[in-house]
Design an enzyme around this catalytic site. Structure first.
Site, mmCIF file in Angstrom:
data_model
loop_
_atom_site.group_PDB
_atom_site.id
_atom_site.type_symbol
_atom_site.label_atom_id
_atom_site.label_comp_id
_atom_site.label_asym_id
_atom_site.label_seq_id
_atom_site.Cartn_x
_atom_site.Cartn_y
_atom_site.Cartn_z
ATOM 1 N N SER A 1 0.843 -1.200 0.000
ATOM 2 C CA SER A 1 0.000 0.000 0.000
ATOM 3 C C SER A 1 0.875 1.247 0.000
ATOM 4 C CB SER A 1 -0.893 0.032 1.239
ATOM 5 O OG SER A 1 -1.496 1.309 1.369
ATOM 6 N N TYR B 1 -1.688 -1.367 9.992
ATOM 7 C CA TYR B 1 -1.841 -1.756 8.574
ATOM 8 C C TYR B 1 -0.624 -1.303 7.768
ATOM 9 C CZ TYR B 1 -3.982 -1.362 3.844
ATOM 10 O OH TYR B 1 -4.269 -1.430 2.501
HETATM 11 N N1 LIG Z 1 -8.548 0.081 -2.391
HETATM 12 C C1 LIG Z 1 -7.492 0.827 -2.051
HETATM 13 O O1 LIG Z 1 -7.538 2.071 -2.082
HETATM 14 C C2 LIG Z 1 -6.203 0.157 -1.642
HETATM 15 C C3 LIG Z 1 -5.085 0.981 -1.451
HETATM 16 C C4 LIG Z 1 -3.880 0.380 -1.080
HETATM 17 C C5 LIG Z 1 -3.796 -0.980 -0.924
HETATM 18 N N2 LIG Z 1 -4.916 -1.758 -1.105
HETATM 19 C C6 LIG Z 1 -4.763 -3.203 -0.932
HETATM 20 O O2 LIG Z 1 -5.268 -3.877 -2.067
HETATM 21 C C7 LIG Z 1 -5.817 -5.136 -1.678
HETATM 22 C C8 LIG Z 1 -7.240 -5.290 -2.183
HETATM 23 O O3 LIG Z 1 -8.002 -4.200 -1.714
HETATM 24 P P1 LIG Z 1 -9.481 -3.892 -2.267
HETATM 25 O O4 LIG Z 1 -9.702 -2.453 -2.062
HETATM 26 O O5 LIG Z 1 -9.673 -4.497 -3.613
HETATM 27 O O6 LIG Z 1 -10.351 -4.697 -1.186
HETATM 28 P P2 LIG Z 1 -11.924 -4.967 -1.102
HETATM 29 O O7 LIG Z 1 -12.674 -4.261 -2.183
HETATM 30 O O8 LIG Z 1 -12.273 -4.699 0.307
HETATM 31 O O9 LIG Z 1 -12.003 -6.540 -1.410
HETATM 32 C C9 LIG Z 1 -11.483 -7.411 -0.468
HETATM 33 C C10 LIG Z 1 -11.436 -8.810 -1.053
HETATM 34 O O10 LIG Z 1 -10.748 -9.650 -0.089
HETATM 35 C C11 LIG Z 1 -11.609 -10.694 0.324
HETATM 36 N N3 LIG Z 1 -11.282 -10.967 1.716
HETATM 37 C C12 LIG Z 1 -11.309 -10.107 2.757
HETATM 38 N N4 LIG Z 1 -10.871 -10.726 3.881
HETATM 39 C C13 LIG Z 1 -10.552 -12.002 3.514
HETATM 40 C C14 LIG Z 1 -10.069 -13.127 4.208
HETATM 41 N N5 LIG Z 1 -9.819 -13.075 5.517
HETATM 42 N N6 LIG Z 1 -9.887 -14.281 3.521
HETATM 43 C C15 LIG Z 1 -10.135 -14.354 2.203
HETATM 44 N N7 LIG Z 1 -10.594 -13.308 1.484
HETATM 45 C C16 LIG Z 1 -10.804 -12.144 2.128
HETATM 46 C C17 LIG Z 1 -13.017 -10.229 0.055
HETATM 47 O O11 LIG Z 1 -13.867 -11.351 -0.109
HETATM 48 P P3 LIG Z 1 -15.509 -11.260 0.015
HETATM 49 O O12 LIG Z 1 -15.947 -10.337 -1.093
HETATM 50 O O13 LIG Z 1 -15.979 -12.643 -0.171
HETATM 51 O O14 LIG Z 1 -15.786 -10.679 1.369
HETATM 52 C C18 LIG Z 1 -12.792 -9.438 -1.254
HETATM 53 O O15 LIG Z 1 -12.694 -10.339 -2.342
HETATM 54 C C19 LIG Z 1 -5.653 -5.207 -0.167
HETATM 55 O O16 LIG Z 1 -4.453 -5.877 0.132
HETATM 56 C C20 LIG Z 1 -5.533 -3.749 0.252
HETATM 57 O O17 LIG Z 1 -4.823 -3.594 1.454
HETATM 58 C C21 LIG Z 1 -6.106 -1.226 -1.466
#
Ligand SMILES: NC(=O)c1ccc[n+]([C@@H]2O[C@H](COP(=O)([O-])OP(=O)(O)OC[C@H]3O[C@@H](n4cnc5c(N)ncnc54)[C@H](OP(=O)(O)O)[C@@H]3O)[C@@H](O)[C@H]2O)c1
Length: 275
Positions: free
Chosen positions: A154, A167
């Protein structure tokens, strides 16, 4: 003996006949990664937590590309599941060539307000699960002489947010972990890299787009591009690291953040006095 270096475009970027496991792939960044790996030719195991319907959509999209896919609803934070998750993916699709560790929890609180349970939840999901998944996949990849591992970091590991201290530290730890293992596996055909997104429009930050939310101003403030990124823009960087031709790239961290990792004012901004 030197490993053969791929030559043509399809050899450089194609994952035909390869298999991938992407954690947290039912939506957001993980779903975009699963789809792009399938477009490159891979069969993909789509791990998720609660949203089986969303996972089924990703699986159907991958199958529509002529690739195989399976949805695996496994909570990666549970201590005993990494080996079983990898085994289930391999049983459905064959030995794993690509692992993308994407699932993560982000719990907003200042350090003083962070309760023990929230520390544990983030450590289990964001770091210990990664260690376990790497343990469950790397030896077999090394034995077969090919592996591509990408962990998702991140922007906050570089540009901290006061309400995400745990985090942010765990995301930085991903890169340190990847660097250490990259050294060990570089000569065995296995690369490990970290991709660190800036603000990306996903359900994780949907609360900011609710009525009365601060999404537009917040998104503008979060990068030199003056906008949030899209999941596909992160998937593109992950795809590059997963490509067979990226065989000499390992231990790296790549920000996908519209330049947010770079200090400095945007064009046209400035206080005058200090310029
Ligand atoms: N979005 C941002 O701005 C951002 C910025 C920096 C880094 N990131 C990183 O990018 C990655 C993805 O983020 P995102 O924004 O796409 O997340 P998101 O929209 O919240 O989606 C999370 C995904 O992870 C799954 N999940 C959550 N907890 C889990 C667990 N314990 N075991 C298995 N699956 C799990 C969820 O499954 P369900 O749908 O079945 O619940 C969903 O598929 C993460 O590592 C996050 O830290 C995101």
């Amino acid at each position: 003996m030197d490993a053969p270096v791929p030559r043509g475009f399809h050899e450089l970027y194609g994952l035909h006949g390869r298999t991938a496991l992407v954690t947290g792939a039912s939506r957001g960044i993980g779903a975009a990664i699963a789809r792009v790996l399938a477009q490159m030719g891979a069969d993909v195991a789509v791990n998720h937590l609660d949203d089986a319907a969303a996972a089924r959509v990703v699986v159907a999209d991958i199958e529509a590309l002529g690739r195989r896919a399976v949805a695996l609803d496994v909570d990666v934070a549970r201590r005993d599941v990494a080996t079983a998750l990898v085994a289930a993916a391999q049983q459905a699709l064959g030995p794993l060539d690509v692992l993308v560790v994407n699932a993560a929890r982000s719990i907003h609180a200042t350090l003083e307000a962070t309760i023990e349970e929230d520390i544990d939840a983030q450590v289990e999901t964001n770091f210990k699960a990664t260690v376990r998944l790497l343990n469950a996949t790397l030896p077999a990849m090394a034995q077969r002489g090919f592996g591509r591992v990408v962990t998702i970091g991140s922007i906050v590991q570089e540009a901290p947010i006061p309400t995400l201290p745990v985090y942010g530290a765990l995301k930085a730890a991903h890169h340190a972990l990847v660097r250490g293992l990259a050294v060990r596996y570089a000569a065995r055909g296995v690369t490990l890299n970290n991709v660190s997104p800036g603000l990306i429009r996903t359900e994780r930050n949907a609360w900011r787009r609710a009525p009365g939310g601060d999404w537009d101003a917040f998104a503008r403030s979060c990068s030199h591009a003056a906008r949030a990124g899209e999941p596909d823009e992160v998937a593109c960087a992950v795809a590059m690291f997963c490509a067979p031709g990226a065989s000499f790239v390992t231990g790296e961290n790549l920000f996908v953040a519209g330049g947010a990792q770079i200090a400095g004012r945007r064009d046209g901004e400035g206080t005058g006095a200090a310029d």
